[in-house]
Design a protein around this motif. Structure first.
Motif, PDB file in Angstrom:
ATOM      1  N   ARG A  73       3.755   2.287   3.827  1.00 33.16           N
ATOM      2  CA  ARG A  73       2.784   1.435   4.529  1.00 33.16           C
ATOM      3  C   ARG A  73       3.323   0.018   4.586  1.00 33.16           C
ATOM      4  O   ARG A  73       3.818  -0.502   3.590  1.00 33.16           O
ATOM      5  CB  ARG A  73       1.455   1.417   3.787  1.00 33.16           C
ATOM      6  CG  ARG A  73       0.668   2.663   3.967  1.00 33.16           C
ATOM      7  CD  ARG A  73      -0.733   2.470   3.368  1.00 33.16           C
ATOM      8  NE  ARG A  73      -1.204   3.756   2.920  1.00 33.16           N
ATOM      9  CZ  ARG A  73      -1.633   4.012   1.708  1.00 33.16           C
ATOM     10  NH1 ARG A  73      -1.689   3.077   0.798  1.00 33.16           N
ATOM     11  NH2 ARG A  73      -2.027   5.227   1.393  1.00 33.16           N
ATOM     12  N   GLY A  74       3.233  -0.582   5.756  1.00 28.27           N
ATOM     13  CA  GLY A  74       3.685  -1.949   5.943  1.00 28.27           C
ATOM     14  C   GLY A  74       5.082  -2.063   6.526  1.00 28.27           C
ATOM     15  O   GLY A  74       5.453  -3.126   7.021  1.00 28.27           O
ATOM     16  N   VAL A  96       0.428   6.970   5.888  1.00 24.33           N
ATOM     17  CA  VAL A  96       1.478   7.982   5.747  1.00 24.33           C
ATOM     18  C   VAL A  96       0.835   9.362   5.602  1.00 24.33           C
ATOM     19  O   VAL A  96      -0.390   9.484   5.461  1.00 24.33           O
ATOM     20  CB  VAL A  96       2.384   7.673   4.529  1.00 24.33           C
ATOM     21  CG1 VAL A  96       3.069   6.319   4.701  1.00 24.33           C
ATOM     22  CG2 VAL A  96       1.604   7.706   3.240  1.00 24.33           C
ATOM     23  N   GLY A  97       1.675  10.394   5.627  1.00 22.42           N
ATOM     24  CA  GLY A  97       1.183  11.761   5.522  1.00 22.42           C
ATOM     25  C   GLY A  97       0.233  11.946   4.348  1.00 22.42           C
ATOM     26  O   GLY A  97       0.522  11.504   3.235  1.00 22.42           O
ATOM     27  N   GLY A  98      -0.896  12.587   4.624  1.00 19.04           N
ATOM     28  CA  GLY A  98      -1.917  12.800   3.598  1.00 19.04           C
ATOM     29  C   GLY A  98      -3.024  11.771   3.620  1.00 19.04           C
ATOM     30  O   GLY A  98      -4.110  11.997   3.088  1.00 19.04           O
ATOM     31  N   ASP A  99      -2.781  10.598   4.222  1.00 18.49           N
ATOM     32  CA  ASP A  99      -3.800   9.550   4.306  1.00 18.49           C
ATOM     33  C   ASP A  99      -4.806   9.874   5.405  1.00 18.49           C
ATOM     34  O   ASP A  99      -4.504  10.576   6.368  1.00 18.49           O
ATOM     35  CB  ASP A  99      -3.173   8.194   4.647  1.00 18.49           C
ATOM     36  CG  ASP A  99      -2.396   7.567   3.506  1.00 18.49           C
ATOM     37  OD1 ASP A  99      -2.547   8.011   2.358  1.00 18.49           O
ATOM     38  OD2 ASP A  99      -1.623   6.625   3.786  1.00 18.49           O
ATOM     39  N   TYR A 140       3.190   9.797  10.483  1.00 21.30           N
ATOM     40  CA  TYR A 140       2.792   8.421  10.191  1.00 21.30           C
ATOM     41  C   TYR A 140       1.816   7.931  11.237  1.00 21.30           C
ATOM     42  O   TYR A 140       1.881   8.333  12.398  1.00 21.30           O
ATOM     43  CB  TYR A 140       4.029   7.509  10.149  1.00 21.30           C
ATOM     44  CG  TYR A 140       5.009   7.992   9.120  1.00 21.30           C
ATOM     45  CD1 TYR A 140       4.895   7.575   7.796  1.00 21.30           C
ATOM     46  CD2 TYR A 140       5.999   8.907   9.450  1.00 21.30           C
ATOM     47  CE1 TYR A 140       5.752   8.065   6.829  1.00 21.30           C
ATOM     48  CE2 TYR A 140       6.871   9.396   8.492  1.00 21.30           C
ATOM     49  CZ  TYR A 140       6.744   8.983   7.185  1.00 21.30           C
ATOM     50  OH  TYR A 140       7.587   9.469   6.230  1.00 21.30           O
ATOM     51  N   PHE A 141       0.897   7.050  10.827  1.00 17.10           N
ATOM     52  CA  PHE A 141      -0.013   6.401  11.758  1.00 17.10           C
ATOM     53  C   PHE A 141       0.533   5.001  11.979  1.00 17.10           C
ATOM     54  O   PHE A 141       0.661   4.221  11.031  1.00 17.10           O
ATOM     55  CB  PHE A 141      -1.431   6.340  11.187  1.00 17.10           C
ATOM     56  CG  PHE A 141      -2.475   6.026  12.218  1.00 17.10           C
ATOM     57  CD1 PHE A 141      -3.095   7.043  12.914  1.00 17.10           C
ATOM     58  CD2 PHE A 141      -2.827   4.712  12.484  1.00 17.10           C
ATOM     59  CE1 PHE A 141      -4.060   6.759  13.866  1.00 17.10           C
ATOM     60  CE2 PHE A 141      -3.785   4.416  13.424  1.00 17.10           C
ATOM     61  CZ  PHE A 141      -4.416   5.444  14.129  1.00 17.10           C
ATOM     62  N   ASP A 160       5.531  11.928  14.386  1.00 13.85           N
ATOM     63  CA  ASP A 160       6.344  12.845  13.584  1.00 13.85           C
ATOM     64  C   ASP A 160       7.524  12.052  13.016  1.00 13.85           C
ATOM     65  O   ASP A 160       8.234  11.360  13.750  1.00 13.85           O
ATOM     66  CB  ASP A 160       6.844  13.987  14.465  1.00 13.85           C
ATOM     67  CG  ASP A 160       7.595  15.056  13.686  1.00 13.85           C
ATOM     68  OD1 ASP A 160       8.263  14.737  12.682  1.00 13.85           O
ATOM     69  OD2 ASP A 160       7.521  16.221  14.097  1.00 13.85           O
ATOM     70  N   GLY A 161       7.754  12.161  11.722  1.00 14.35           N
ATOM     71  CA  GLY A 161       8.827  11.423  11.056  1.00 14.35           C
ATOM     72  C   GLY A 161      10.207  11.693  11.628  1.00 14.35           C
ATOM     73  O   GLY A 161      11.111  10.872  11.485  1.00 14.35           O
TER      74      GLY A 161
END
Length: 182
Positions: A73-74, A96-99, A140-141, A160-161
């Motif tokens: 993040r950031g 990030v993934g899972g958030d 990722y957002f 997608d990463g």
């Protein structure tokens, strides 16, 4: 005897143009390797990252950064646009993934926790309500710092990463803006 040694030394020396050609070939190969695998310059075309980056800024992207770790993040990230992989974009990782990310009543929430306004955001940022969005693993957002003027994950979904090119870390042009990114 002296003439014999002089002739031997001269015959072993390369002509000057061969040395220049060899140096140019080595420089070109090194530049190609550095640009392809380590660092790449990028041009900022839009105001979506203001006030961190402005249109016309030129930055350096570390292509190796995410081979050694994951985006956090950031981080400011350059990536291939999901709907047109020939086009590159730059945004900030917000989740990030899972958030789970959402905005309500002009407050950004990550995993249900209100996020304090970041120092890199311009004054007067207004969030339109969105979400909640659950970020899938390996995704990722992304949001632009100029959130009132940025087409980002709120428009095209999570990233997608595999589309990430690298981490932006340095502004090198214009001269009065040279510096590391936060």
């Amino acid at each position: 005897m002296e003439d014999c040694n002089k002739a031997t030394v001269e015959s072993k020396a390369s002509p000057w143009w061969k040395e220049i050609l060899q140096s140019l070939v080595i420089a070109a190969v090194l530049a190609l390797i550095i640009r392809s695998f380590l660092f790449t310059p990028f041009y900022i075309p839009s105001p979506s990252m203001e006030p961190t980056l402005y249109p016309g800024d030129r930055i350096i992207v570390n292509r190796l950064a995410y081979r050694l770790g994951e985006p956090r993040r950031g981080d400011i990230v350059v990536f291939r646009y999901p709907f047109d992989p020939g086009r590159d974009l730059i945004k900030r990782v917000v989740a990030v993934g899972g958030d789970t990310v959402e905005a309500r009543d002009n407050v950004l929430y990550i995993n249900g926790q209100p996020q304090p306004p970041a120092e890199y955001l311009p004054p007067g940022v207004v969030y339109s309500d969105f979400g909640p969005v659950k970020v899938p693993p390996g995704s990722y957002f992304m949001m632009g710092d100029n959130r009132n003027n940025s087409a980002d994950s709120r428009v095209w979904g999570t990233l997608d990463g595999k589309l990430i090119i690298g981490k932006a870390f340095l502004v090198y042009w214009p001269i009065n803006r040279i510096g590391f990114l936060k």
